[in-house]
Design a protein around this motif. Structure first.
Motif, mmCIF file in Angstrom:
data_model
loop_
_atom_site.group_PDB
_atom_site.id
_atom_site.type_symbol
_atom_site.label_atom_id
_atom_site.label_comp_id
_atom_site.label_asym_id
_atom_site.label_seq_id
_atom_site.Cartn_x
_atom_site.Cartn_y
_atom_site.Cartn_z
ATOM 1 N N UNK A 181 0.842 -1.198 0.000
ATOM 2 C CA UNK A 181 0.000 0.000 0.000
ATOM 3 C C UNK A 181 0.880 1.252 0.000
ATOM 4 N N UNK A 182 0.497 2.238 -0.814
ATOM 5 C CA UNK A 182 1.137 3.554 -0.818
ATOM 6 C C UNK A 182 0.119 4.569 -0.312
ATOM 7 N N UNK A 183 0.455 5.264 0.782
ATOM 8 C CA UNK A 183 -0.432 6.265 1.378
ATOM 9 C C UNK A 183 0.106 7.651 1.092
ATOM 10 N N UNK A 184 -0.734 8.487 0.498
ATOM 11 C CA UNK A 184 -0.364 9.859 0.155
ATOM 12 C C UNK A 184 -1.303 10.794 0.897
ATOM 13 N N UNK A 185 -0.752 11.749 1.599
ATOM 14 C CA UNK A 185 -1.599 12.689 2.326
ATOM 15 C C UNK A 185 -0.775 13.777 2.974
ATOM 16 N N UNK A 372 -1.573 -0.704 -4.582
ATOM 17 C CA UNK A 372 -2.715 -0.055 -3.930
ATOM 18 C C UNK A 372 -2.299 1.337 -3.477
ATOM 19 N N UNK A 373 -2.911 2.333 -4.059
ATOM 20 C CA UNK A 373 -2.602 3.721 -3.710
ATOM 21 C C UNK A 373 -3.826 4.350 -3.061
ATOM 22 N N UNK A 374 -3.648 4.967 -1.923
ATOM 23 C CA UNK A 374 -4.753 5.595 -1.200
ATOM 24 C C UNK A 374 -4.328 7.004 -0.799
ATOM 25 N N UNK A 375 -5.247 7.941 -0.998
ATOM 26 C CA UNK A 375 -4.983 9.344 -0.689
ATOM 27 C C UNK A 375 -5.817 9.767 0.512
ATOM 28 N N UNK A 376 -5.182 10.439 1.441
ATOM 29 C CA UNK A 376 -5.866 10.939 2.635
ATOM 30 C C UNK A 376 -6.209 12.406 2.448
#
Length: 477
Positions: A181-185, A372-376
């Motif tokens: 998972x890659x979390x961007x925020x 899996x990329x998810x943006x906060x």
């Protein structure tokens, strides 16, 4: 005293010492020995070698010590962790004097076969909606991020279950790939807190590493394998438990490729390339009980195939890259997109693509291993007020609990919460600013209230926060 009395007293002393010896023997049977160098128990290393000064050494550490002497001519007396190697045998009788610091024997209970952990079953893996509900108790907002992470974690541990059963390797079955998972925020949006809460709810070991300290092997800084060493330490050196854990690499945006540099990029692109093998799954040799490799530190193999990697970063200035790409699509006409419509979009990171991340400095091979990329989303005023009140361990609940110990009831006016949220938005550090603001104006209250036992309740008003008045204090009846 006659000879008969002396003989009876001597026999009593012998009985006393005999009982002490039996107690010591029982104590040794109940607890296992610990290697003085690598700190591993006897159940892991095998039979220990007894040394002077109540020291015990495993065969691995003893062999490495002799290899260092025979191959490199190492003087064991120079090793600070082994203070008795340069001891004169004539001084053995003085070991109990104050001149010698004898380490206390570390006690670890021996594990029996009955205490072995049962195998994982599908019933042990919580469903995505269950994970989501538990995250809602601690994390406010970020609805899409919690949904994506819940599904990703659920599928990952189903993959671990299949691997334990051997189904994943059987011929004719579908092989499930690992999905990191890659979390961007933005900063303060809850990336690290979300991962910590997730690991706590799943009861799995968690290692949090900072990408800014990672460098290419051979240079000053932490090697790539150090992130696995931290996970092994969090799992109490249990390899099987560590291979099912979670590794969170924070500040992942700091290892982007350096632009316009003529020197070797040892902390940027090189780190991304060396992380590829860990993310995809490989077997690495890591030291046990230490983060540094040396001749006396035992090594063990850890497979990263079933370790879930979560990478997070704020990716500062990524918004400018996204805006530049979106502005290129603008045109002229009645249905045209205006160029300035993206300038005030606080959640423009939701429109990020792999092309934007590549322009930022992330290599395509690295992004391919984080499917899996998810943006906060950034926290607005309403979300900050909810962060203050609603989570199970909210900041306001913590201060209320502290004052309850002094038998004082603490409450906040709704307007005062709005003032705190507005000040936090000015600092532009997300939820991290809330505690700093509250600590500032609660200092005087926490200092003055214990002086007067007649105070029954305190209400924090906006006038007190604006320094135009004081808190509303009610005395006991």
């Amino acid at each position: 005293m006659n000879d008969k009395d002396m003989l009876e007293e001597k026999m009593e002393d012998t009985n006393v010492h005999g009982s002490d010896g039996e107690d010591a023997k029982n104590d040794q049977d109940e607890y296992e020995k610990i290697c003085y160098v690598c700190r591993r128990p006897e159940s892991v290393t095998g039979t220990m070698i007894a040394m002077p000064g109540s020291m015990n050494l495993c065969h691995d550490c003893m062999q490495k010590a002799f290899d260092s002497v025979t191959q490199g001519g190492l003087d064991l007396s120079k090793i600070p962790n082994m203070p008795y190697m340069n001891l004169n045998l004539n001084d053995l009788g003085k070991l109990n004097s104050q001149d010698f610091d004898i380490p206390k024997k570390q006690k670890i209970k021996k594990r029996s076969d009955k205490e072995s952990k049962p195998e994982m079953s599908l019933k042990d893996i919580p469903a995505p909606h269950v994970i989501r509900q538990k995250l809602d108790d601690y994390v406010i907002g970020q609805e899409q991020a919690k949904k994506v992470i819940s599904v990703a974690v659920y599928n990952h541990y189903k993959r671990v279950y299949l691997a334990d059963k051997g189904i994943i390797d059987e011929e004719g079955n579908v092989q499930i790939e690992k999905s990191n998972i890659l979390m961007i925020g933005p900063t303060g949006s809850g990336k690290t807190y979300l991962v910590k809460t997730l690991a706590k709810l799943l009861d799995v070991p968690l290692a949090i590493a900072d990408a800014t300290s990672l460098t290419e092997a051979g240079y000053i800084g932490d090697d790539i394998e150090s992130v696995v060493s931290k996970l092994l330490s969090a799992a109490d050196n249990d390899v099987d438990k560590a291979e099912r854990g979670i590794i969170f690499i924070d500040e992942i945006d700091k290892i982007a490729k350096k632009k316009n540099t003529s020197s070797r990029d040892v902390s940027g692109e090189s780190v991304q390339q060396e992380l590829l093998k860990l993310l995809e799954g490989s077997t690495v040799e890591v030291p046990v009980g230490s983060n540094q490799k040396n001749a006396l530190t035992p090594m063990t193999s850890v497979r990263t195939d079933n370790i879930l990697f979560i990478c997070g970063g704020a990716f500062a200035d990524l918004e400018d890259i996204i805006k530049e790409r979106l502005k290129e699509k603008s045109s002229i006409g009645f249905s045209a997109e205006l160029k300035d419509q993206y300038e005030k979009d606080s959640n423009i990171l939701f429109q990020v693509t792999n092309e934007d991340l590549r322009k930022f400095g992330m290599i395509p091979e690295f992004l391919g291993r984080l499917p899996i990329s998810v943006t906060l989303e950034s926290l607005n005023k309403e979300l900050l007020i909810r962060v203050l009140k609603e989570p199970r361990n909210a900041i306001l609940k913590q201060y209320k609990k502290l004052l309850e110990l002094d038998e004082v009831q603490l409450s906040f006016e709704e307007e005062s919460l709005e003032w705190i949220a507005e000040e936090a938005l000015k600092k532009k550090t997300g939820a991290r600013a809330l505690r700093a603001i509250i600590e500032n104006f609660m200092l005087d209250i926490m200092y003055e209230i214990p002086k007067d036992p007649s105070i029954g309740s305190v209400v924090i008003t906006r006038a007190y926060l604006d320094k135009k008045g004081g808190p509303f204090i009610e005395m006991r009846s």
